[in-house]
Design a protein around this motif. Structure first.
Motif, PDB file in Angstrom:
ATOM      1  N   TYR A 364       0.994  -1.424   0.209  1.00  0.00           N
ATOM      2  CA  TYR A 364      -0.282   0.295   0.179  1.00  0.00           C
ATOM      3  C   TYR A 364       0.676   1.095  -0.184  1.00  0.00           C
ATOM      4  CZ  TYR A 364       1.103   0.584   5.152  1.00  0.00           C
ATOM      5  OH  TYR A 364       1.427   1.066   6.225  1.00  0.00           O
ATOM      6  N   GLU A 365       0.982   2.434  -0.710  1.00  0.00           N
ATOM      7  CA  GLU A 365       0.870   3.600  -0.338  1.00  0.00           C
ATOM      8  C   GLU A 365       0.615   4.524  -0.062  1.00  0.00           C
ATOM      9  OE1 GLU A 365       2.670   6.974  -4.191  1.00  0.00           O
ATOM     10  OE2 GLU A 365       0.947   5.093  -4.101  1.00  0.00           O
ATOM     11  N   CYS A 366       1.188   5.165   1.009  1.00  0.00           N
ATOM     12  CA  CYS A 366       0.020   6.476   1.862  1.00  0.00           C
ATOM     13  C   CYS A 366       0.509   7.919   1.094  1.00  0.00           C
ATOM     14  CB  CYS A 366       0.255   6.396   3.408  1.00  0.00           C
ATOM     15  SG  CYS A 366      -0.571   7.477   4.008  1.00  0.00           S
ATOM     16  N   ARG A 367       0.055   8.786   0.716  1.00  0.00           N
ATOM     17  CA  ARG A 367       0.722   9.797  -0.507  1.00  0.00           C
ATOM     18  C   ARG A 367       1.213  11.059   0.206  1.00  0.00           C
ATOM     19  NH1 ARG A 367      -1.428   9.733  -6.388  1.00  0.00           N
ATOM     20  NH2 ARG A 367      -0.542   7.710  -7.305  1.00  0.00           N
ATOM     21  N   TYR A 368       0.054  11.144   1.930  1.00  0.00           N
ATOM     22  CA  TYR A 368      -0.097  12.546   2.560  1.00  0.00           C
ATOM     23  C   TYR A 368      -0.130  11.994   3.922  1.00  0.00           C
ATOM     24  CZ  TYR A 368      -1.319  14.367  -1.999  1.00  0.00           C
ATOM     25  OH  TYR A 368      -1.855  14.653  -3.515  1.00  0.00           O
ATOM     26  N   PRO A 369       1.066  12.278   4.432  1.00  0.00           N
ATOM     27  CA  PRO A 369       0.910  11.623   6.188  1.00  0.00           C
ATOM     28  C   PRO A 369       0.437  12.631   6.868  1.00  0.00           C
ATOM     29  CG  PRO A 369       3.348  12.631   5.027  1.00  0.00           C
ATOM     30  CD  PRO A 369       2.360  12.866   4.111  1.00  0.00           C
ATOM     31  N   VAL A 370       0.171  12.270   8.101  1.00  0.00           N
ATOM     32  CA  VAL A 370       0.046  13.610   8.879  1.00  0.00           C
ATOM     33  C   VAL A 370       0.369  15.278   9.354  1.00  0.00           C
ATOM     34  CG1 VAL A 370      -1.401  14.355  11.905  1.00  0.00           C
ATOM     35  CG2 VAL A 370      -1.075  11.408  10.538  1.00  0.00           C
ATOM     36  N   GLY A 371      -0.220  15.819   9.431  1.00  0.00           N
ATOM     37  CA  GLY A 371      -0.089  17.144   8.783  1.00  0.00           C
ATOM     38  C   GLY A 371       0.026  18.024   7.424  1.00  0.00           C
ATOM     39  N   SER A 372       0.019  17.196   5.866  1.00  0.00           N
ATOM     40  CA  SER A 372       0.126  17.072   5.533  1.00  0.00           C
ATOM     41  C   SER A 372      -1.201  18.162   4.580  1.00  0.00           C
ATOM     42  CB  SER A 372       0.053  16.060   3.789  1.00  0.00           C
ATOM     43  OG  SER A 372       1.267  15.499   4.557  1.00  0.00           O
ATOM     44  N   GLU A 373      -1.017  19.054   3.833  1.00  0.00           N
ATOM     45  CA  GLU A 373      -2.283  19.660   2.575  1.00  0.00           C
ATOM     46  C   GLU A 373      -2.560  18.526   1.666  1.00  0.00           C
ATOM     47  OE1 GLU A 373      -4.891  22.312   2.152  1.00  0.00           O
ATOM     48  OE2 GLU A 373      -3.319  22.582   3.413  1.00  0.00           O
ATOM     49  N   THR A 374      -3.618  18.295   1.622  1.00  0.00           N
ATOM     50  CA  THR A 374      -4.327  17.196   0.247  1.00  0.00           C
ATOM     51  C   THR A 374      -5.293  18.175  -0.538  1.00  0.00           C
ATOM     52  OG1 THR A 374      -6.113  16.569   1.426  1.00  0.00           O
ATOM     53  CG2 THR A 374      -4.229  15.437   1.876  1.00  0.00           C
ATOM     54  N   PRO A 375      -5.050  17.922  -1.711  1.00  0.00           N
ATOM     55  CA  PRO A 375      -5.347  18.842  -3.002  1.00  0.00           C
ATOM     56  C   PRO A 375      -7.112  18.896  -2.853  1.00  0.00           C
ATOM     57  CG  PRO A 375      -4.285  17.027  -4.031  1.00  0.00           C
ATOM     58  CD  PRO A 375      -4.195  16.806  -2.223  1.00  0.00           C
ATOM     59  N   CYS A 376      -7.962  19.994  -3.402  1.00  0.00           N
ATOM     60  CA  CYS A 376      -9.153  19.495  -3.368  1.00  0.00           C
ATOM     61  C   CYS A 376      -9.196  20.093  -5.115  1.00  0.00           C
ATOM     62  CB  CYS A 376      -9.681  21.033  -2.975  1.00  0.00           C
ATOM     63  SG  CYS A 376     -10.020  21.343  -1.286  1.00  0.00           S
ATOM     64  N   GLY A 377     -10.214  19.343  -5.607  1.00  0.00           N
ATOM     65  CA  GLY A 377     -10.375  19.787  -7.136  1.00  0.00           C
ATOM     66  C   GLY A 377     -11.118  17.564  -7.616  1.00  0.00           C
ATOM     67  N   ARG A 378     -10.644  17.650  -8.765  1.00  0.00           N
ATOM     68  CA  ARG A 378     -11.373  16.602  -9.751  1.00  0.00           C
ATOM     69  C   ARG A 378      -9.839  15.872 -10.433  1.00  0.00           C
ATOM     70  NH1 ARG A 378     -15.775  19.310 -12.580  1.00  0.00           N
ATOM     71  NH2 ARG A 378     -13.528  20.208 -13.670  1.00  0.00           N
ATOM     72  N   THR A 379      -8.907  15.726  -9.563  1.00  0.00           N
ATOM     73  CA  THR A 379      -7.401  14.821 -10.320  1.00  0.00           C
ATOM     74  C   THR A 379      -7.039  13.720  -9.093  1.00  0.00           C
ATOM     75  OG1 THR A 379      -5.877  16.061  -8.442  1.00  0.00           O
ATOM     76  CG2 THR A 379      -6.669  16.773 -10.256  1.00  0.00           C
ATOM     77  N   LEU A 380      -6.435  12.739  -9.967  1.00  0.00           N
ATOM     78  CA  LEU A 380      -5.599  11.220 -10.122  1.00  0.00           C
ATOM     79  C   LEU A 380      -4.737  12.290  -8.200  1.00  0.00           C
ATOM     80  CD1 LEU A 380      -4.430   9.387 -12.439  1.00  0.00           C
ATOM     81  CD2 LEU A 380      -6.701   9.370 -11.578  1.00  0.00           C
ATOM     82  N   ARG A 381      -4.521  13.036  -7.926  1.00  0.00           N
ATOM     83  CA  ARG A 381      -3.659  13.603  -6.962  1.00  0.00           C
ATOM     84  C   ARG A 381      -4.301  13.176  -5.702  1.00  0.00           C
ATOM     85  NH1 ARG A 381      -2.728  19.338  -6.872  1.00  0.00           N
ATOM     86  NH2 ARG A 381      -1.248  18.972  -5.433  1.00  0.00           N
TER      87      ARG A 381
END
Length: 431
Positions: A364-381
């Motif tokens: 498994y892959e966790c791209r955004y650890p605690v404290g990260s800003e995650t994106p808003c929108g409609r993309t694969l990010r």
């Protein structure tokens, strides 16, 4: 006994998906491996296992060429990054090293107008094309039946892609689509509906075989939003029999027809269950982002990425095409995601415990650890956590998805749930 790559040197461009698998296979078989990009080793899993690290941008072609000549590199390769693959092909052509595609073959597949012509030539079902080029002639404009899609012929994302319900829409979106094309050309095609799928093909010593077909499970970030992202991809496809009957032979003929010898190719399209029809609309000369070889190598005992390494260093491959089985030997495999709604990650609870409790989660892959800003929108990010899974059957896949959903909690910095999760009952259909 000498290993088959003994004495060979392989330069791998970039640290993206696929690079680590390439380096590991090459090293296991005796090659000396070097990974080049601007990332330090602590940000590059591929560099950490390579024999040598080169801190040079993959965009610096002249510096890379000088290095390749000075060090007498035998082969150049990259993971699934289109940018790095094209650099690798160009450098290979400059120096006279083997590469699994030529730029002409790449353009025939990646340029939508050229690929559409190939589909029509080989009988691959595809949407009706009204026009490709720099402009839409007035006589063609009057013949178009709506709705249609307008797209840049050479874009690989959703930029410049619009659905047009009428002539006014088409005239309005035409300049917007055109500006997203590097070569300044668009394609106007019939609008088709259905469930999306991706099929992967392996070409080994000129023999083309179907490796896998998936179902894409879309999720809209807002109700009524026409743009979706995949919350899961499940294998094998629930209409695999129909795909093999209607599309497979034509696609194999297409691959052979452009002269591919050792390569990976994927195609994407839509299947309309009501009419039992397929429409293939685009393709790529690489593995798609979900990288299904990660579980195919465990289920079928083969890894198509090895074909590319073999070709780069030997010009041929010992890949066993007879082991290909798109039915996954009765298993159910998948890439299942938790999709962020956006915002700052406040807490992630139960992730390590839940994955440890499920042997079916092979990575498994966790791209955004605690404290990260995650994106808003409609993309694969927005694919925040991705689980790669191999289950005994579809029932077990549904059970495992339910377990992950109930045992992992992800909250934002305000204590609110911040992810969408796959509904396990969906794996029996698409909607």
């Amino acid at each position: 006994m000498d290993k088959k790559f003994a004495g060979k040197k392989l330069l791998v461009l970039g640290s993206n998906v696929g690079a680590t698998d390439i380096v590991q296979y090459a090293r296991d078989n005796g090659a000396y491996t070097i990974v080049a990009d601007y990332y330090p080793a602590d940000r590059s899993p591929a560099k950490r296992i390579a024999d040598e690290q080169l801190l040079v941008s993959t965009a610096d072609k002249d510096a890379l060429e000088a290095f390749i000549r000075e060090r007498h590199i035998d082969g150049i390769l990259a993971g699934i990054s289109e940018f790095n693959l094209l650099i690798a092909e160009e450098l290979s052509a400059r120096i006279g090293l083997p590469f699994y595609f030529t730029r002409k073959q790449w353009d025939m597949i990646e340029k939508k107008s050229d690929f559409r012509a190939l589909c029509e030539k080989h009988g691959v079902p595809c949407p009706k094309t009204y026009v490709t080029g720099k402009e839409i002639p007035e006589d063609v404009m009057q013949q178009i039946r709506y709705p249609v899609m307008i797209k840049p012929v050479d874009a690989s994302s959703s930029k410049g892609v619009f659905k047009c319900e009428n002539e006014d829409d088409l005239r309005r979106y035409y300049p917007e689509s055109l500006k997203e094309s590097e070569c300044g050309e668009i394609i106007v095609e019939q609008f088709v509906t259905g469930d999306e799928f991706t099929a992967h093909y392996t070409i080994a010593n000129g023999k083309v075989t179907l490796a896998s077909v998936d179902n894409r499970y879309p999720i809209a970030m807002q109700e009524g939003d026409p743009t979706t992202i995949p919350i899961a991809r499940i294998y094998p496809c629930i209409y695999l029999d129909a795909y093999i009957e209607q599309v497979d032979a034509q696609m194999r003929a297409l691959c052979a027809g452009i002269g591919l010898q050792n390569a990976i190719l994927f195609v994407q399209g839509l299947y309309d269950e009501k009419t039992n029809t397929f429409n293939v609309f685009e393709a790529g000369l690489r593995s798609a982002g979900e990288a299904p070889y990660r579980f195919i190598k465990r289920v079928n005992g083969i890894n198509a990425m090895h074909v590319l390494v073999d070709h780069a260093l030997l010009g041929k491959t010992d890949f066993d095409s007879d082991k290909e089985d798109p039915y996954m030997k009765g298993k159910c495999c998948g890439i299942v995601s938790f999709v962020t709604k956006g915002g700052v990650v406040g807490s992630i609870e139960g992730l390590e415990e839940a994955t440890a409790a499920l042997p079916d989660v092979i990575e498994y892959e966790c791209r955004y650890p605690v404290g990260s800003e995650t994106p808003c929108g409609r993309t694969l990010r927005q694919l925040m956590i991705r689980f790669v899974m191999i289950c005994d059957n579809r029932e077990k896949m549904a059970e495992d998805i339910a377990y992950l959903n109930s045992h992992i909690t992800i909250l934002n910095d305000r204590g609110e749930d911040m992810v969408f999760k796959m509904k396990p009952e969906r794996i029996w259909g698409i909607q």
